[in-house]
Scaffold this motif. Structure first.
Motif, PDB file in Angstrom:
ATOM      1  N   ARG A 188       0.838  -1.197   0.000  1.00  0.00           N
ATOM      2  CA  ARG A 188       0.000   0.000   0.000  1.00  0.00           C
ATOM      3  C   ARG A 188       0.882   1.260   0.000  1.00  0.00           C
ATOM      4  N   TYR A 189       1.919   1.268   0.805  1.00  0.00           N
ATOM      5  CA  TYR A 189       2.834   2.415   0.880  1.00  0.00           C
ATOM      6  C   TYR A 189       3.466   2.679  -0.487  1.00  0.00           C
ATOM      7  N   LEU A 190       3.968   1.630  -1.121  1.00  0.00           N
ATOM      8  CA  LEU A 190       4.602   1.760  -2.425  1.00  0.00           C
ATOM      9  C   LEU A 190       3.608   2.262  -3.470  1.00  0.00           C
ATOM     10  N   ASN A 191       2.388   1.734  -3.435  1.00  0.00           N
ATOM     11  CA  ASN A 191       1.361   2.175  -4.380  1.00  0.00           C
ATOM     12  C   ASN A 191       1.005   3.645  -4.173  1.00  0.00           C
ATOM     13  N   GLU A 192       0.999   4.099  -2.935  1.00  0.00           N
ATOM     14  CA  GLU A 192       0.709   5.514  -2.663  1.00  0.00           C
ATOM     15  C   GLU A 192       1.800   6.418  -3.227  1.00  0.00           C
ATOM     16  N   ILE A 193       3.061   5.994  -3.116  1.00  0.00           N
ATOM     17  CA  ILE A 193       4.162   6.754  -3.708  1.00  0.00           C
ATOM     18  C   ILE A 193       3.973   6.827  -5.219  1.00  0.00           C
ATOM     19  N   ARG A 194       3.663   5.702  -5.832  1.00  0.00           N
ATOM     20  CA  ARG A 194       3.500   5.655  -7.286  1.00  0.00           C
ATOM     21  C   ARG A 194       2.284   6.467  -7.754  1.00  0.00           C
ATOM     22  N   ILE A 195       1.186   6.338  -7.042  1.00  0.00           N
ATOM     23  CA  ILE A 195      -0.021   7.074  -7.429  1.00  0.00           C
ATOM     24  C   ILE A 195       0.166   8.574  -7.206  1.00  0.00           C
ATOM     25  N   GLY A 196       0.883   8.935  -6.139  1.00  0.00           N
ATOM     26  CA  GLY A 196       1.179  10.346  -5.907  1.00  0.00           C
ATOM     27  C   GLY A 196       1.965  10.937  -7.063  1.00  0.00           C
ATOM     28  N   TYR A 197       2.914  10.184  -7.576  1.00  0.00           N
ATOM     29  CA  TYR A 197       3.694  10.636  -8.723  1.00  0.00           C
ATOM     30  C   TYR A 197       2.808  10.721  -9.963  1.00  0.00           C
ATOM     31  N   ALA A 198       1.933   9.744 -10.130  1.00  0.00           N
ATOM     32  CA  ALA A 198       1.016   9.738 -11.277  1.00  0.00           C
ATOM     33  C   ALA A 198       0.077  10.941 -11.229  1.00  0.00           C
ATOM     34  N   CYS A 199      -0.378  11.304 -10.046  1.00  0.00           N
ATOM     35  CA  CYS A 199      -1.278  12.464  -9.897  1.00  0.00           C
ATOM     36  C   CYS A 199      -0.604  13.735 -10.386  1.00  0.00           C
ATOM     37  N   LYS A 200       0.664  13.904 -10.046  1.00  0.00           N
ATOM     38  CA  LYS A 200       1.388  15.092 -10.490  1.00  0.00           C
ATOM     39  C   LYS A 200       1.492  15.116 -12.007  1.00  0.00           C
ATOM     40  N   MET A 201       1.731  13.968 -12.625  1.00  0.00           N
ATOM     41  CA  MET A 201       1.830  13.909 -14.085  1.00  0.00           C
ATOM     42  C   MET A 201       0.481  14.188 -14.741  1.00  0.00           C
ATOM     43  N   PHE A 256      -3.222  -0.353 -12.501  1.00  0.00           N
ATOM     44  CA  PHE A 256      -3.030   1.078 -12.268  1.00  0.00           C
ATOM     45  C   PHE A 256      -4.376   1.753 -12.004  1.00  0.00           C
ATOM     46  N   ASN A 257      -5.354   1.479 -12.859  1.00  0.00           N
ATOM     47  CA  ASN A 257      -6.684   2.070 -12.690  1.00  0.00           C
ATOM     48  C   ASN A 257      -7.315   1.656 -11.365  1.00  0.00           C
ATOM     49  N   LYS A 258      -7.143   0.391 -11.004  1.00  0.00           N
ATOM     50  CA  LYS A 258      -7.703  -0.124  -9.759  1.00  0.00           C
ATOM     51  C   LYS A 258      -7.082   0.561  -8.545  1.00  0.00           C
ATOM     52  N   GLN A 259      -5.751   0.606  -8.495  1.00  0.00           N
ATOM     53  CA  GLN A 259      -5.064   1.216  -7.361  1.00  0.00           C
ATOM     54  C   GLN A 259      -5.322   2.723  -7.301  1.00  0.00           C
ATOM     55  N   PHE A 260      -5.403   3.367  -8.446  1.00  0.00           N
ATOM     56  CA  PHE A 260      -5.674   4.800  -8.484  1.00  0.00           C
ATOM     57  C   PHE A 260      -7.038   5.098  -7.868  1.00  0.00           C
ATOM     58  N   LYS A 261      -8.033   4.291  -8.212  1.00  0.00           N
ATOM     59  CA  LYS A 261      -9.385   4.466  -7.680  1.00  0.00           C
ATOM     60  C   LYS A 261      -9.407   4.218  -6.174  1.00  0.00           C
ATOM     61  N   ILE A 262      -8.700   3.196  -5.706  1.00  0.00           N
ATOM     62  CA  ILE A 262      -8.663   2.868  -4.282  1.00  0.00           C
ATOM     63  C   ILE A 262      -8.059   4.025  -3.481  1.00  0.00           C
ATOM     64  N   ILE A 263      -6.973   4.602  -3.991  1.00  0.00           N
ATOM     65  CA  ILE A 263      -6.219   5.600  -3.232  1.00  0.00           C
ATOM     66  C   ILE A 263      -6.803   7.001  -3.353  1.00  0.00           C
ATOM     67  N   THR A 264      -7.285   7.373  -4.538  1.00  0.00           N
ATOM     68  CA  THR A 264      -7.775   8.748  -4.735  1.00  0.00           C
ATOM     69  C   THR A 264      -9.293   8.862  -4.724  1.00  0.00           C
ATOM     70  N   GLY A 265      -9.980   7.738  -4.912  1.00  0.00           N
ATOM     71  CA  GLY A 265     -11.441   7.789  -5.001  1.00  0.00           C
ATOM     72  C   GLY A 265     -11.940   8.149  -6.378  1.00  0.00           C
ATOM     73  N   LYS A 266     -11.038   8.354  -7.333  1.00  0.00           N
ATOM     74  CA  LYS A 266     -11.387   8.698  -8.709  1.00  0.00           C
ATOM     75  C   LYS A 266     -10.603   7.813  -9.669  1.00  0.00           C
ATOM     76  N   THR A 280      -1.832   5.988 -20.413  1.00  0.00           N
ATOM     77  CA  THR A 280      -1.064   4.746 -20.597  1.00  0.00           C
ATOM     78  C   THR A 280       0.413   4.961 -20.272  1.00  0.00           C
ATOM     79  N   ILE A 281       0.967   6.065 -20.727  1.00  0.00           N
ATOM     80  CA  ILE A 281       2.377   6.365 -20.444  1.00  0.00           C
ATOM     81  C   ILE A 281       2.577   6.617 -18.957  1.00  0.00           C
ATOM     82  N   ILE A 282       1.647   7.346 -18.334  1.00  0.00           N
ATOM     83  CA  ILE A 282       1.743   7.642 -16.903  1.00  0.00           C
ATOM     84  C   ILE A 282       1.704   6.354 -16.087  1.00  0.00           C
ATOM     85  N   CYS A 283       0.893   5.419 -16.513  1.00  0.00           N
ATOM     86  CA  CYS A 283       0.778   4.123 -15.826  1.00  0.00           C
ATOM     87  C   CYS A 283       2.146   3.463 -15.693  1.00  0.00           C
ATOM     88  N   PHE A 284       2.840   3.303 -16.800  1.00  0.00           N
ATOM     89  CA  PHE A 284       4.125   2.605 -16.773  1.00  0.00           C
ATOM     90  C   PHE A 284       5.240   3.477 -16.205  1.00  0.00           C
TER      91      PHE A 284
END
Length: 288
Positions: free
Chosen positions: A229-242, A265-275, A251-255
């Motif tokens: 969960r911690y690692l996914n939050e770091i990754r999703i936080g970076y994705a949010c900025k992009m 990516f879509n699943k974890q993004f929804k879990i962490i951000t609600g969107k 697709t590029i942001i995912c990888f």
């Protein structure tokens, strides 16, 4: 990405130092120092690593860091290309919490500044700073040591009334303050260096070293969340900025963020951000 302690004691005729940095790129070292640091980015873009936070940065950003908080501003790859004409420019002010005396900021008149300095232990990013305050920072080094000190106090006081966001997580400070958890710095360093790639739990656990089961229990106890969960939050936080930059397709942001499948990516993004990523991007584009 080894963590280095850096000596920032360069006060000359003042109780704090002002450094105007102009270079091809910022210092590419994950480091910390006992002094606090107030940074104004004047020019350049990239990724900043502060505590357990990973975020994009750009010109105009003002950050206040507490003592011994690990950090690094890593410029985008284009700044490291041969014959690049790009420049990284910033103003960095280094000072100790007691640079005017041990009890100075405990006086009634300076309570707001004292509160600001305490909150900065986790790192603070200021929002929507007005041009007048930016100009004060840019010209601070032009005054005599006495006038410079008075003006710096005025800057700190003004910042204490500004809106800001906490950078590192609330658990991070507790982690680095505990001698038992000092070795977690190795884990943070490894994550920041490799979060865009696949990370095996076995490789991370071996840094401390622990077996995977013991490491998972230890990490969950410290952070109140699993390592995954911690690692996914770091990754999703970076994705949010992009996504907020609106330069890249999802697709590029995912990888680029370290995920190996768009569905996960879509699943974890929804879990962490609600969107969903699309909803997040649309929301922020409509609020620009």
């Amino acid at each position: 990405m080894k963590l280095f302690k850096i000596d920032r004691k360069n006060y000359q005729d003042s109780s704090f130092s002002i450094n105007k940095v102009t270079d091809d790129h910022f210092l590419k070292i994950w480091h910390f120092h006992p002094e606090m640091e107030l940074v104004l980015i004047l020019e350049s873009t990239g990724t900043r690593f502060i505590g357990d936070s990973v975020s994009k940065f750009c010109a105009g950003e003002i950050i206040l860091l507490g003592p011994d908080l690990p950090h690094m501003w890593l410029n985008d790859p284009k700044y490291f290309k041969p014959n690049s004409s790009l420049k990284a420019r910033a103003i960095a002010i280094h000072f100790t919490k007691d640079f005017l005396g041990k009890d100075f900021f405990y006086k009634t008149e300076f309570q707001k500044i004292n509160q600001l300095l305490r909150k900065a232990e986790l790192g603070l990013k200021f929002n929507n700073i007005n041009q007048k305050l930016l100009d004060r920072l840019k010209t601070l080094d032009q005054f005599s040591s006495f006038e410079r000190t008075l003006r710096f106090l005025e800057i700190l006081n003004a910042l204490s009334y500004e809106s800001f966001s906490q950078i590192s997580s609330s658990t991070y400070l507790k982690n680095i303050q505990s001698s038992k958890n000092q070795e977690l710095n190795k884990v943070y360093e490894y994550i920041f260096k490799n979060f865009k790639n696949q990370i095996a739990l076995e490789d991370v656990a071996s840094l401390i070293p622990m077996n995977t089961s013991a490491f998972s229990r230890f990490f969950s106890k410290v952070h109140k969340k699993s390592f995954t969960r911690y690692l996914n939050e770091i990754r999703i936080g970076y994705a949010c900025k992009m996504l907020m930059e609106q330069y890249y397709p999802i697709t590029i942001i995912c990888f680029e963020s370290g995920f190996n499948s768009l569905s996960n990516f879509n699943k974890q993004f929804k879990i962490i951000t609600g969107k969903t990523p699309s909803e997040y991007a649309n929301y922020h584009s409509s609020n620009l």
